[in-house]
Design an enzyme around this catalytic site. Structure first.
Site, PDB file in Angstrom:
ATOM      1  N   SER A  95       1.054  -0.782   0.257  1.00 38.37           N
ATOM      2  CA  SER A  95       0.182   0.535   0.108  1.00 38.37           C
ATOM      3  C   SER A  95       1.647   1.304  -0.377  1.00 38.37           C
ATOM      4  O   SER A  95       1.508   1.433   0.943  1.00 38.37           O
ATOM      5  CB  SER A  95      -1.005  -0.168   1.850  1.00 38.37           C
ATOM      6  OG  SER A  95      -2.007  -1.322   0.559  1.00 38.37           O
ATOM      7  N   LYS A 171      -7.253   1.385  -2.476  1.00 32.50           N
ATOM      8  CA  LYS A 171      -7.313   1.208  -1.335  1.00 32.50           C
ATOM      9  C   LYS A 171      -7.061   2.045  -0.317  1.00 32.50           C
ATOM     10  O   LYS A 171      -7.056   2.375   1.219  1.00 32.50           O
ATOM     11  CB  LYS A 171      -5.231   0.839  -0.555  1.00 32.50           C
ATOM     12  CG  LYS A 171      -5.117   0.174  -0.244  1.00 32.50           C
ATOM     13  CD  LYS A 171      -5.803  -0.927   0.839  1.00 32.50           C
ATOM     14  CE  LYS A 171      -5.408  -0.778   1.881  1.00 32.50           C
ATOM     15  NZ  LYS A 171      -3.872  -2.136   2.161  1.00 32.50           N
ATOM     16  N   LYS A 239       0.272   5.761   8.289  1.00 33.59           N
ATOM     17  CA  LYS A 239       0.801   5.692   7.109  1.00 33.59           C
ATOM     18  C   LYS A 239       0.010   5.338   6.477  1.00 33.59           C
ATOM     19  O   LYS A 239       0.207   6.789   5.279  1.00 33.59           O
ATOM     20  CB  LYS A 239       1.750   4.823   6.937  1.00 33.59           C
ATOM     21  CG  LYS A 239       2.876   4.131   5.680  1.00 33.59           C
ATOM     22  CD  LYS A 239       2.106   3.467   4.916  1.00 33.59           C
ATOM     23  CE  LYS A 239       1.616   1.972   4.891  1.00 33.59           C
ATOM     24  NZ  LYS A 239       1.355   1.287   3.252  1.00 33.59           N
TER      25      LYS A 239
END
Length: 295
Positions: A95, A171, A239
């Site tokens: 990701s 995502k 993140k």
């Protein structure tokens, strides 16, 4: 088929294990001393670098934590790109930044290779059960070639768009929704608990109504029972929300509630909770209320 798989962490190891169980030979390189237990006894060969992995395999899958890690694996010294050639397929299941993804894809395309960004949702449980949701970006031909491998690792597999970065964008959208749902459940349970209600009973009642959700079911229970072992770590969700906020700035979109969720995660990390499951966001709201759910 020889399959390269770089990134044998909590999720990568079982994902690679499913490919090996289907009869594929796995080539990898390690930043640790030994293969994970999940790959014990499986057809896995360890070589010295990502470039060597790509020398043995026309298809290389990457599953590492963050954008700089993927950049090192692909374009770094002794990276995959050294041995990318006409017919190579690079699949990034990490990701990372959609913008960086576009640049990485171009570098692979310039050497005649195909690139699919295919981040996943479902966590360690989904990786072990081969039930991951896989969100893909890339040309139809590249997706079609990767699809049989995706079918061994996941259940809900979608080509979001034929441009690289589309999977990463999806995502990020997923992580925004998850974070804001965690915040909503945490806020509701802190409110109900401090008002004198049993949060377990409140959760049970809400599960039968319009407020019901997977987050309420799974993470609501974690918040009440104080089971904060990951799961999906707060530092990893931080993140992902950093990616959301930086990408939003780049395209001129305001994400006010995403920013608030990130600040709550930041509070958790500042108080030693970076390794907690992301349901641990409730602790930040508990500090603000001077009340622990269920106390």
């Amino acid at each position: 088929m020889n399959i390269g798989f770089i990134g044998l962490g909590v999720m990568g190891a079982p994902m690679a294990g499913h490919l090996a169980d289907a009869g594929h030979a796995i080539f990898t390189c390690l930043n640790r001393s030994a293969l994970p237990d999940a790959l014990d006894g499986k057809p896995v060969q360890v070589v010295g670098s990502p470039a060597e992995v790509a020398a043995h395999c026309d298809t290389v899958i990457i599953m590492v934590p963050d954008t700089p890690d993927v950049e090192r694996v692909i374009t770094g010294e002794s990276g995959v790109l050294v041995n990318v050639h006409e017919g190579s397929l690079v699949i990034d299941m990490s990701s990372i930044s959609p913008i960086a993804t576009e640049a990485l894809a171009r570098s692979v395309n310039e050497k005649g290779g195909l690139y699919v960004d295919a981040p996943v949702s479902g966590g360690e449980v989904g990786a072990k059960a081969a039930s991951l949701t896989i969100m893909c970006g890339g040309p139809q031909a590249a997706f079609d070639r990767a699809r049989p491998l995706f079918d061994l690792m996941g259940k809900n597999i979608t080509l979001i768009g034929e441009h690289n970065g589309a999977g990463q964008t999806c995502k990020i959208a997923n992580q925004i929704i998850v974070a804001l749902n965690i915040e909503a459940v945490a806020e509701a349970l802190v409110f109900a608990s401090k008002a004198g209600c049993d949060p377990a009973t409140v959760r049970e009642a809400l599960m039968g109504g319009f407020a019901s959700s997977k987050i309420l079911e799974v993470h609501g229970e974690r918040m009440i029972k104080r089971t904060m072992d990951p799961g999906f770590r707060i530092e990893l969700h931080q993140k992902d929300l950093n990616l959301a906020l930086s990408s939003a700035r780049a395209i001129g979109v305001s994400l006010p509630n995403t920013a608030t969720a990130q600040e709550l995660f930041n509070s958790c990390s500042a108080n030693g909770g970076a390794q907690d499951d992301h349901s641990g966001m409730v602790k930040a709201l508990e500090r603000l209320a001077n009340h622990e759910v269920g106390s």
